[in-house]
Motif scaffolding. Structure first.
Motif, PDB file in Angstrom:
ATOM      1  N   ARG A   3       0.847  -1.193   0.000  1.00 35.52           N
ATOM      2  CA  ARG A   3       0.000   0.000   0.000  1.00 35.52           C
ATOM      3  C   ARG A   3       0.879   1.238   0.000  1.00 35.52           C
ATOM      4  N   LEU A   4       0.239   2.387  -0.179  1.00 37.09           N
ATOM      5  CA  LEU A   4       0.957   3.658  -0.105  1.00 37.09           C
ATOM      6  C   LEU A   4       1.402   3.914   1.332  1.00 37.09           C
ATOM      7  N   ALA A   5       2.601   4.478   1.480  1.00 28.93           N
ATOM      8  CA  ALA A   5       3.161   4.669   2.819  1.00 28.93           C
ATOM      9  C   ALA A   5       2.484   5.801   3.580  1.00 28.93           C
ATOM     10  N   ASN A   6       2.146   6.893   2.898  1.00 29.95           N
ATOM     11  CA  ASN A   6       1.689   8.102   3.602  1.00 29.95           C
ATOM     12  C   ASN A   6       0.254   8.490   3.282  1.00 29.95           C
ATOM     13  N   TYR A   7      -0.492   7.558   2.707  1.00 28.02           N
ATOM     14  CA  TYR A   7      -1.880   7.859   2.338  1.00 28.02           C
ATOM     15  C   TYR A   7      -2.747   6.721   2.828  1.00 28.02           C
ATOM     16  N   GLU A   8      -3.631   7.018   3.771  1.00 25.81           N
ATOM     17  CA  GLU A   8      -4.378   5.974   4.463  1.00 25.81           C
ATOM     18  C   GLU A   8      -5.401   5.255   3.586  1.00 25.81           C
ATOM     19  N   PRO A   9      -6.246   5.974   2.807  1.00 23.72           N
ATOM     20  CA  PRO A   9      -7.254   5.251   2.020  1.00 23.72           C
ATOM     21  C   PRO A   9      -6.614   4.312   1.004  1.00 23.72           C
ATOM     22  N   GLY A  10      -7.345   3.264   0.668  1.00 19.66           N
ATOM     23  CA  GLY A  10      -6.853   2.363  -0.372  1.00 19.66           C
ATOM     24  C   GLY A  10      -7.024   0.926   0.026  1.00 19.66           C
ATOM     25  N   PRO A  11      -6.726   0.011  -0.911  1.00 15.80           N
ATOM     26  CA  PRO A  11      -6.216   0.245  -2.268  1.00 15.80           C
ATOM     27  C   PRO A  11      -7.299   0.627  -3.283  1.00 15.80           C
ATOM     28  N   LEU A  12      -8.582   0.656  -2.833  1.00 15.65           N
ATOM     29  CA  LEU A  12      -9.671   1.041  -3.728  1.00 15.65           C
ATOM     30  C   LEU A  12     -10.424   2.225  -3.121  1.00 15.65           C
ATOM     31  N   VAL A  13     -10.644   3.263  -3.935  1.00 14.27           N
ATOM     32  CA  VAL A  13     -11.456   4.413  -3.532  1.00 14.27           C
ATOM     33  C   VAL A  13     -12.490   4.650  -4.621  1.00 14.27           C
ATOM     34  N   PHE A  14     -13.737   4.850  -4.215  1.00 15.27           N
ATOM     35  CA  PHE A  14     -14.816   5.057  -5.181  1.00 15.27           C
ATOM     36  C   PHE A  14     -15.566   6.334  -4.819  1.00 15.27           C
ATOM     37  N   VAL A  15     -15.494   7.329  -5.725  1.00 13.82           N
ATOM     38  CA  VAL A  15     -16.283   8.552  -5.564  1.00 13.82           C
ATOM     39  C   VAL A  15     -17.503   8.387  -6.470  1.00 13.82           C
ATOM     40  N   CYS A  40      -8.374   4.999  -7.745  1.00 14.93           N
ATOM     41  CA  CYS A  40      -9.440   5.928  -7.391  1.00 14.93           C
ATOM     42  C   CYS A  40     -10.393   6.017  -8.578  1.00 14.93           C
ATOM     43  N   LEU A  41     -11.599   5.527  -8.395  1.00 11.98           N
ATOM     44  CA  LEU A  41     -12.589   5.515  -9.464  1.00 11.98           C
ATOM     45  C   LEU A  41     -13.582   6.648  -9.222  1.00 11.98           C
ATOM     46  N   VAL A  42     -13.773   7.507 -10.222  1.00 13.42           N
ATOM     47  CA  VAL A  42     -14.723   8.615 -10.123  1.00 13.42           C
ATOM     48  C   VAL A  42     -15.771   8.421 -11.214  1.00 13.42           C
ATOM     49  N   GLY A  43     -17.034   8.202 -10.818  1.00 15.47           N
ATOM     50  CA  GLY A  43     -18.060   7.958 -11.821  1.00 15.47           C
ATOM     51  C   GLY A  43     -19.439   7.829 -11.217  1.00 15.47           C
TER      52      GLY A  43
END
Length: 902
Positions: free
Chosen positions: A455-467, A576-579
């Motif tokens: 995962r990303l070291a300094n970014y808490e959300p993930g590995p999937l983000v849905f807006v 990060c999915l935006v749709g």
């Protein structure tokens, strides 16, 4: 067999015709300026030289008379037309050999515009079509004694592929290959006699496996031809083979990665035994060309005859040099189309066919293009993934006819026993991989433990983000290409979050070119591309804007499952999915899209679209783009602009003003407390605009505190200290006129009319008048006195602002009471507001000031004459000669004295 090939020829012809029609229509209906802005036309070029090139072609160097070439889309290998006046009927055609910032070199069979200004325009690639057509015709005419006959029968379904039991075990060269990759190498090298396929889903190490296959073939003494559909894919193979075996890369050196050009055919020819002889011939050809200038008659004919013999000898020497290079190379690499060069076909005939032909990225190549290298070999190995995007096809009729069905996809369907799939991937987090694995690979794809949970070291959300923008009214727009303005705002904020968290390996992708253009206007420091353009790439973070959101539930490009598979699997650690799930995942959408939305709703962190800073992008830019790039139909209606009333804008500003004032007062109180606290050493006042920093600065001066500015841009912080000296990393706080003007402009953009009064400063006399300045876009020359307010008098700030607003509702011209709430003009000399009838400076009394300003502006625009001493002397000499000439002419024209009458 013949029916299938004839059908392929028809589809090729349909596609080529569509490409030509599009190119011709574009050239004839668009102006030269539009074409030049699009980068497909360069005007007003002059010939800087012509010399003999490889295989007897002319290399024509064209450049601008002065300056560099404009921004363009020309690249090595592009087909261009060269014309003097008529763009629809170019005098000459050629192929771009090399291009730099100040010139372009074109390889032509003939060139007739040496003495005139000319232009170049990009044409449809006739060469590609002709080579593909020729390959199909060659398959139809293939004879049984041909080295490629048995292979062609298998690929056309006339005979079954031959698979035998392995007689020995392959000794793997690259020990880092996993067991599945080793088994695939064993299968295609020892078990498949005619054709073998390596099916490599995203991140499974397909290219690494292909390199092992090539090295295994070389170790057995086999002659290998390796091709791919693109130059980038070929260069990738060359990079991985660098230093491991002798190789030759066929293609334009300008299109190769610079550090692998040492393996290019052109460079290897320079090192061959024929190179020095060719250099002597070239020098003699250039000398004869110089002698021919202005020469006519028998001598010219003799020189031309000698020139033709030299060119013939040069071509013969070049062919010998090529044979020499090919013979020394174990592996020859090129694109599928470039494999159709005559010198490569002649070499294949000479050696009775390459022992092994390998086509990488075979699922992205037209079947006709694959036949070009196939006919040069005896055995075929293809590698790729037919669940990713197919080759780009412009003709819808050709797509419906099946032109997008690649040779690899067809063989996998009819002869699945020839295929081995790589099942262990080294790219994606397991949650990113799972949807793709279940949807396209029967759940067989597995994540290696080294990447399964990364995962990303300094970014808490993930590995999937849905807006999910369902119900938010984020409708798509556009005709020729779609865009979604509000999704741009969301993507911009997501990128900013990630950059602030220290993540830099970010890509933003979307299916539509219009959305790409918008994103590039508002987002910097990250890579932005279409899904198609990003195939074969990967990033730690991928943000995807789906764009489509409408009442018709139309998903457009998204209905192609291969496009969505490529989009999701580009990411390593975060998607990060935006749709709009109501449009993309509705019951009318393809089932794979419905399952994708369900998967993200179940496994992703869901973000509310209304929490983002929506509305920051300027809709005017979208309309301009729509007019320039995507002409609207007459039936299209312009989107209504969401314009707030003045009352609503003032209310919002007033609320923000009160909040800002409270925050500033709190900061000032904290500074005073910091001064009194003996234990505190430092205090940081954060995120201050210019006006707020000025107040903090004045207070620190009064309290005798050290203070230094930190940060950049209009919003900065101030570090306050009691007795420390700043180091080199601190920027000393300065409050000059420019910064004050900048803060004033910031406040004006919010619609604020500010009253700067400070009751805690030095006491002034009660009768002293305070001048209050109206903040405007242009710097006022004089402060406008609105009202005299004795200092110390208590006034209601809101009441005072109401007076200011009401005063500017009517024209300031004496005797004119016309209301000017919506339409008004502000004079930059007297700062008054007027109606359009009295807005001209000369009408309301500022004519002298306007004339003086205009005269001062003209002084700067008139260039001062500059004469060098030499030019001055030349003019004096010319003047003297002119006077002498006039005197002589006058003497000649004097009438003769008439004889006196007797």
């Amino acid at each position: 067999m013949e029916k299938h090939l004839r059908h392929q020829l028809e589809l090729l012809q349909t596609e080529h015709k569509a490409e030509e029609e599009e190119n011709y229509t574009h050239r004839t209906k668009c102006s030269h300026k539009v074409l030049e802005n699009e980068g497909v036309l360069i005007k007003k070029l002059t010939c800087k030289g012509v010399k003999a090139g490889l295989f007897g072609r002319l290399l024509v160097k064209l450049a601008k008379p002065f300056g560099k070439l404009p921004t363009n889309k020309f690249g090595a290998g592009d087909v261009v037309g060269i014309f003097s006046s008529d763009i629809t009927d170019p005098e000459d055609e050629g192929i771009v050999y090399k291009i730099s910032s100040d010139h372009i070199i074109i390889a032509c069979d003939s060139f007739s515009l040496q003495e005139v200004s000319c232009s170049i325009v990009m044409l449809a690639n006739e060469v590609t079509f002709q080579k593909q057509r020729k390959a199909i015709e060659n398959v139809l005419a293939l004879k049984t004694e041909s080295h490629a006959y048995n292979l062609s029968q298998v690929l056309l379904g006339e005979s079954a592929p031959r698979i035998k039991q392995p007689d020995n075990i392959v000794q793997i060269i690259n020990q880092d290959l996993n067991q599945i990759q080793q088994n695939a190498v064993q299968f295609v090298m020892n078990e498949c006699l005619d054709v073998g396929i390596i099916h490599g889903p995203p991140g499974t190490g397909k290219t690494t496996t292909v390199i092992e296959v090539i090295l295994q073939a070389v170790s057995k003494g086999l002659k290998v031809l390796a091709t791919a559909s693109s130059n980038i894919a070929v260069d990738n193979l060359v990079e991985k083979l660098d230093g491991k075996t002798s190789i030759c890369r066929i293609g334009h050196p300008a299109r190769m990665i610079p550090h692998i050009s040492k393996y290019s055919l052109d460079n290897l020819l320079k090192l061959s035994d024929q190179a020095s002889l060719n250099d002597d011939i070239n020098r003699e050809i250039m000398q004869i060309n110089r002698q021919l200038q202005g020469l006519k008659g028998i001598a010219a004919r003799e020189l031309k005859r000698h020139l033709r013999s030299l060119e013939k000898e040069k071509k013969m020497r070049s062919n010998k040099g090529i044979d020499e290079v090919f013979s020394k190379s174990n592996v020859i690499l090129t694109t599928n189309i470039s494999a159709g060069h005559k010198f490569l076909q002649k070499f294949a005939e000479k050696i009775k066919g390459f022992d092994l032909v390998i086509i990488d990225e075979a699922a992205q190549a037209l079947e006709a293009s694959c036949w070009i290298p196939i006919l040069l070999g005896k055995k075929l190995i293809m590698a790729g993934d037919h669940n990713q995007l197919p080759p780009t096809i412009k003709s819808e009729k050709a797509v419906k006819g099946g032109l997008d069905v690649t040779l690899m996809a067809r063989i996998c369907r009819i002869n699945s026993e020839t295929t081995r799939m790589l099942e262990l991937q080294y790219r994606m987090h397991r949650l990113i991989m799972t949807w793709s694995s279940q949807e396209f690979y029967n759940g067989r794809l597995q994540a290696d433990p080294s990447v399964a949970e990364h995962r990303l070291a300094n970014y808490e959300p993930g590995p999937l983000v849905f807006v999910d923008t369902n119900g938010a009214g984020f409708n798509d727009a556009g005709s020729a290409s779609k865009y979604n303005l509000k999704e741009v705002d969301i993507v911009r904020d997501l990128v900013q979050e990630l950059l602030e968290a220290g993540e830099k390996d970010i890509a933003v992708i979307t299916p539509y070119n219009a959305q790409v253009e918008l994103l590039k206007n508002y987002i910097q420091n990250v890579e932005i591309s279409t899904v198609d353009g990003f195939q074969g790439r990967e990033k730690d973070v991928v943000i995807m804007s789906l764009v489509r959101s409408n009442n018709k539930k139309d998903v457009g490009f998204l209905k192609d499952f291969r496009r969505m598979n490529v989009a999701i699997t580009r990411a390593r650690k975060l998607v990060c999915l935006v749709g709009d799930s109501d449009t993309v995942g509705n019951s009318k959408s393809p089932e794979f899209l419905q399952r994708m939305c369900q998967y993200f709703n179940a496994n992703a962190e869901l973000r509310n679209p209304n929490l983002f800073n929506i509305g920051a992008t300027n809709p005017i830019i979208v309309e301009d783009f729509e007019e320039e790039k995507m002409p609207k139909k007459k039936s299209d209606k312009k989107p209504k602009k969401n314009v707030k009333s003045q009352a609503q804008q003032f209310k919002e500003w007033h609320e923000a003003k009160i909040q800002s004032k409270n925050d500033l007062n709190q900061i000032l109180e904290e500074v005073k407390s910091f001064k009194q606290n003996k234990n505190a050493e430092e205090y940081m006042a954060r995120d201050l605009n210019g006006f707020e920093r000025k107040q903090v600065h004045d207070l620190c001066e009064k309290l005798k505190l050290f203070h230094y500015s930190r940060g950049s841009g209009k919003i900065k912080s101030i570090l306050i200290m009691k007795n420390e000296i700043p180091d080199d990393n601190h920027e000393f706080e300065r409050f000059e006129d420019e910064e004050l003007e900048e803060s004033e402009e910031n406040e004006e953009e919010k619609g604020e009319k500010q009253i700067n009064t400070n009751k805690e400063e030095e006491k002034k006399e009660e009768d002293k008048v305070v001048d209050i300045k109206i903040i405007t876009k242009e710097k006022p020359q004089k402060n406008k006195l609105i009202k005299a307010v004795p200092e110390g008098e208590n006034i209601d700030e809101m009441e005072f602002l109401d007076q200011l607003i009401n005063q500017n509702k009517y024209c300031n011209y004496k005797g004119c009471n016309k209301p000017i709430v919506n339409l008004m003009q502000t004079c930059k000399f007297c700062r008054g507001v007027f109606c359009f009838s009295h807005g001209v400076a000369e009408v309301h009394g500022c004519g002298d000031a306007a004339h003086q300003s205009a005269r001062e502006g003209l002084k700067d625009t008139i260039p001062k004459p500059h004469y060098s001493s030499s030019s001055h002397l030349q003019k004096e000499e010319l003047k003297r000669r002119l006077n002498d000439k006039i005197t002589k002419l006058q003497e000649k024209q004097k009438p003769k004295n008439k004889k006196k009458k007797k």
